[in-house]
Design a protein around this motif. Structure first.
Motif, PDB file in Angstrom:
ATOM      1  N   PHE A 239      -1.928   0.255   0.216  1.00  0.00           N
ATOM      2  CA  PHE A 239      -1.455   1.183  -0.805  1.00  0.00           C
ATOM      3  C   PHE A 239      -2.256   2.472  -0.774  1.00  0.00           C
ATOM      4  O   PHE A 239      -3.376   2.540  -0.254  1.00  0.00           O
ATOM      5  CB  PHE A 239      -1.548   0.545  -2.196  1.00  0.00           C
ATOM      6  CG  PHE A 239      -2.952   0.273  -2.686  1.00  0.00           C
ATOM      7  CD1 PHE A 239      -3.734   1.282  -3.241  1.00  0.00           C
ATOM      8  CD2 PHE A 239      -3.489  -0.999  -2.597  1.00  0.00           C
ATOM      9  CE1 PHE A 239      -5.020   1.033  -3.703  1.00  0.00           C
ATOM     10  CE2 PHE A 239      -4.781  -1.259  -3.058  1.00  0.00           C
ATOM     11  CZ  PHE A 239      -5.550  -0.240  -3.608  1.00  0.00           C
ATOM     12  N   VAL A 249       2.051  10.784  -2.981  1.00  0.00           N
ATOM     13  CA  VAL A 249       2.881  11.082  -1.802  1.00  0.00           C
ATOM     14  C   VAL A 249       2.370  12.322  -1.080  1.00  0.00           C
ATOM     15  O   VAL A 249       2.206  12.330   0.146  1.00  0.00           O
ATOM     16  CB  VAL A 249       4.351  11.262  -2.234  1.00  0.00           C
ATOM     17  CG1 VAL A 249       5.183  11.818  -1.073  1.00  0.00           C
ATOM     18  CG2 VAL A 249       4.927   9.937  -2.723  1.00  0.00           C
ATOM     19  N   MET A 268       7.269   8.419   6.258  1.00  0.00           N
ATOM     20  CA  MET A 268       6.564   7.641   5.241  1.00  0.00           C
ATOM     21  C   MET A 268       7.548   6.990   4.276  1.00  0.00           C
ATOM     22  O   MET A 268       7.354   5.845   3.848  1.00  0.00           O
ATOM     23  CB  MET A 268       5.584   8.534   4.483  1.00  0.00           C
ATOM     24  CG  MET A 268       4.627   7.770   3.577  1.00  0.00           C
ATOM     25  SD  MET A 268       3.286   8.804   2.960  1.00  0.00           S
ATOM     26  CE  MET A 268       4.193   9.840   1.800  1.00  0.00           C
ATOM     27  N   GLU A 269       8.618   7.689   3.960  1.00  0.00           N
ATOM     28  CA  GLU A 269       9.618   7.128   3.046  1.00  0.00           C
ATOM     29  C   GLU A 269      10.291   5.900   3.663  1.00  0.00           C
ATOM     30  O   GLU A 269      10.494   4.882   2.978  1.00  0.00           O
ATOM     31  CB  GLU A 269      10.660   8.189   2.694  1.00  0.00           C
ATOM     32  CG  GLU A 269      10.168   9.254   1.723  1.00  0.00           C
ATOM     33  CD  GLU A 269       9.176  10.246   2.342  1.00  0.00           C
ATOM     34  OE1 GLU A 269       8.473  10.936   1.591  1.00  0.00           O
ATOM     35  OE2 GLU A 269       9.112  10.332   3.604  1.00  0.00           O
ATOM     36  N   THR A 272       7.681   2.964   3.752  1.00  0.00           N
ATOM     37  CA  THR A 272       7.435   2.334   2.458  1.00  0.00           C
ATOM     38  C   THR A 272       8.636   1.520   1.981  1.00  0.00           C
ATOM     39  O   THR A 272       8.472   0.517   1.279  1.00  0.00           O
ATOM     40  CB  THR A 272       7.065   3.379   1.385  1.00  0.00           C
ATOM     41  OG1 THR A 272       8.072   4.390   1.347  1.00  0.00           O
ATOM     42  CG2 THR A 272       5.727   4.014   1.674  1.00  0.00           C
ATOM     43  N   SER A 273       9.831   1.928   2.376  1.00  0.00           N
ATOM     44  CA  SER A 273      11.013   1.178   1.946  1.00  0.00           C
ATOM     45  C   SER A 273      11.206  -0.097   2.767  1.00  0.00           C
ATOM     46  O   SER A 273      11.792  -1.069   2.286  1.00  0.00           O
ATOM     47  CB  SER A 273      12.274   2.050   2.053  1.00  0.00           C
ATOM     48  OG  SER A 273      12.593   2.321   3.406  1.00  0.00           O
ATOM     49  N   THR A 275       8.572  -1.802   4.552  1.00  0.00           N
ATOM     50  CA  THR A 275       7.376  -2.631   4.682  1.00  0.00           C
ATOM     51  C   THR A 275       6.662  -2.708   3.329  1.00  0.00           C
ATOM     52  O   THR A 275       7.057  -2.030   2.376  1.00  0.00           O
ATOM     53  CB  THR A 275       6.395  -2.054   5.733  1.00  0.00           C
ATOM     54  OG1 THR A 275       5.698  -0.935   5.168  1.00  0.00           O
ATOM     55  CG2 THR A 275       7.132  -1.618   6.994  1.00  0.00           C
ATOM     56  N   LEU A 277       3.959  -1.353   2.336  1.00  0.00           N
ATOM     57  CA  LEU A 277       3.171  -0.179   1.950  1.00  0.00           C
ATOM     58  C   LEU A 277       3.696   0.437   0.650  1.00  0.00           C
ATOM     59  O   LEU A 277       4.886   0.671   0.508  1.00  0.00           O
ATOM     60  CB  LEU A 277       3.211   0.875   3.062  1.00  0.00           C
ATOM     61  CG  LEU A 277       2.596   2.244   2.721  1.00  0.00           C
ATOM     62  CD1 LEU A 277       1.093   2.126   2.480  1.00  0.00           C
ATOM     63  CD2 LEU A 277       2.891   3.256   3.833  1.00  0.00           C
ATOM     64  N   THR A 278       2.774   0.683  -0.284  1.00  0.00           N
ATOM     65  CA  THR A 278       3.101   1.418  -1.511  1.00  0.00           C
ATOM     66  C   THR A 278       2.363   2.739  -1.514  1.00  0.00           C
ATOM     67  O   THR A 278       1.141   2.776  -1.355  1.00  0.00           O
ATOM     68  CB  THR A 278       2.698   0.629  -2.770  1.00  0.00           C
ATOM     69  OG1 THR A 278       3.461  -0.575  -2.843  1.00  0.00           O
ATOM     70  CG2 THR A 278       2.946   1.449  -4.031  1.00  0.00           C
ATOM     71  N   VAL A 279       3.078   3.837  -1.682  1.00  0.00           N
ATOM     72  CA  VAL A 279       2.490   5.153  -1.906  1.00  0.00           C
ATOM     73  C   VAL A 279       3.115   5.666  -3.190  1.00  0.00           C
ATOM     74  O   VAL A 279       4.300   6.013  -3.224  1.00  0.00           O
ATOM     75  CB  VAL A 279       2.763   6.120  -0.733  1.00  0.00           C
ATOM     76  CG1 VAL A 279       2.115   7.482  -1.019  1.00  0.00           C
ATOM     77  CG2 VAL A 279       2.244   5.543   0.578  1.00  0.00           C
ATOM     78  N   LYS A 288       5.787  -3.602  -6.795  1.00  0.00           N
ATOM     79  CA  LYS A 288       6.050  -4.020  -5.418  1.00  0.00           C
ATOM     80  C   LYS A 288       5.263  -5.274  -5.065  1.00  0.00           C
ATOM     81  O   LYS A 288       5.791  -6.191  -4.417  1.00  0.00           O
ATOM     82  CB  LYS A 288       5.709  -2.892  -4.441  1.00  0.00           C
ATOM     83  CG  LYS A 288       6.199  -3.166  -3.013  1.00  0.00           C
ATOM     84  CD  LYS A 288       6.264  -1.891  -2.208  1.00  0.00           C
ATOM     85  CE  LYS A 288       7.001  -2.099  -0.903  1.00  0.00           C
ATOM     86  NZ  LYS A 288       7.185  -0.845  -0.146  1.00  0.00           N
TER      87      LYS A 288
END
Length: 377
Positions: A239, A249, A268-269, A272-273, A275, A277-279, A288
């Motif tokens: 994260f 972001v 990055m978008e 994150t969608s 996998t 990964l949270t940003v 998440k």
């Protein structure tokens, strides 16, 4: 449920400042990070093992021993100890030594690693990786469980009357997790021995890890260690958070775009969608992370990657502070809620020692009762 952080140990240029940290800086920084993780109430700190640039942690037990001397409660672990290229005798001795110095708060994740050239560097053949994993772990298990070992295998010289020293603390060997992102045989080994299974849960969609974890759970029950949902599962994640989602972001984007592991690839978008990964904001991370239980079932350990891609130490510590104040309490409460009573807690040295003593007391009682019954008229 245990929460913690892990480091892959990369030495990476900060794309926003142009600063390239030295190995010395990164080694000192990771000690600060581990101590701060304990300060905010995390349960686990773990480091990887690599033997090539741009990574520094070629000697995890040295790093963890140094951290052990400066901490009191946090469990010290690895995210990969290379079972294929390390000598099982050395693994047995190194981790038993660390276990004594850290008063038991030690476990490890065994894996094959993801760097193909490491095999010839240590005199091994990558084509033998699965066989090496099976044979080396069988020997490691015996070295910890048996006082005197006589052993002969395919990949190392035989042992005759060998005793690994020091012996595991109080006769309780470090708990072993087996880590894999693609190898069903590793899930099988973990299930066979009743050990834990750790999925790094970073680079792939959830469906990829669901297959491995489901296989492990199924085989865990098959081997009689408990029900499938009682298998011991650990997950990774990563994260970058700020109180305002857009700030996270904007700040993380240059690090993501230039990171050695995923830079210059998906946006990055998209990443994150697709996998874990949270940003974003603390609430987005909470939401998440809570979905992981929906995908994988109740599990025992959640580790996060926070110190990679060139992020400066100051930023990493800020991430930990925000996580500790706004994320960790909620995650603890939410994961505890509705957790079935039959789901085991995360393994700890204290709990495993108590179980060992209880089993020994029970066995002694049964033996005494049998002997008494045998002499009754």
């Amino acid at each position: 449920m245990q929460f913690g952080i892990f480091s892959v140990g990369d030495v990476t240029l900060d794309p926003t400042t142009g600063h390239m940290p030295t190995e010395h800086e990164r080694l000192k920084a990771i000690t600060t990070i581990a101590k701060h993780a304990e300060d905010i109430g995390m349960d686990v700190f773990a480091t990887g093992e690599h033997h090539n640039p741009p990574f520094y942690p070629s000697s995890p037990t040295t790093i963890l021993g140094y951290i052990a001397a400066q901490t009191e409660k946090i469990i010290l672990s690895t995210t990969t100890t290379l079972i294929t290229t390390n000598d099982p005798v050395k693994i047995a001795e190194d981790f038993a030594t660390l276990q004594h110095l850290a008063d038991g708060r030690v476990d490890l994740v065994l894996g094959r690693g993801n760097t193909a050239p490491v095999y010839p560097w240590f005199g091994k053949n990558q084509q033998d990786s699965v066989e090496l994993t099976v044979e080396n772990y069988a020997l490691l298990r015996r070295l910890w469980d048996e006082e005197v070992v006589n052993w002969e295998g395919k990949f190392r010289t035989p042992l005759r009357g060998f005793t690994a020293t020091p012996r595991p603390l109080d006769g309780v060997a470090p708990f072993v997790w087996h880590g894999s992102i693609r190898t069903p045989q590793v899930a099988e080994i973990a299930a066979y021995y009743g050990d834990g299974f750790f999925a790094n849960n970073i680079f792939w969609p959830k469906e990829h890890y669901q297959q491995l974890i489901s296989l492990y759970r199924e085989r865990y029950e098959h081997y009689g260690h408990g029900k499938a949902d009682q298998a011991i599962v650990g997950l990774g994640g990563q994260f970058f958070i700020r109180k305002n989602s857009q700030d996270a972001v904007n700040e993380f984007r240059p690090y993501f775009n230039n990171a050695p592991v995923y830079g210059h690839g998906p946006s990055m978008e998209d990443f994150t969608s697709q996998t874990p990964l949270t940003v974003g904001s603390p609430q987005e991370l909470i939401e998440k992370t809570l979905t992981f239980r929906d995908y994988y079932g109740d599990y025992q350990r959640q580790l996060f990657l926070v110190d990679h891609a060139g992020l400066p130490l100051k930023t990493v510590l800020e991430q930990l502070d925000l996580f500790g104040s706004e994320v960790l309490p909620t995650l603890r409460a939410e994961f505890a809620a509705n957790r079935p009573a039959h789901i085991p807690d995360a393994p700890t040295f204290g709990a495993r020692k108590a179980a060992k003593l209880a089993a020994e007391a029970h066995a002694a009682g049964v033996s005494e009762g049998t002997s008494t019954a045998a002499v009754q008229p």
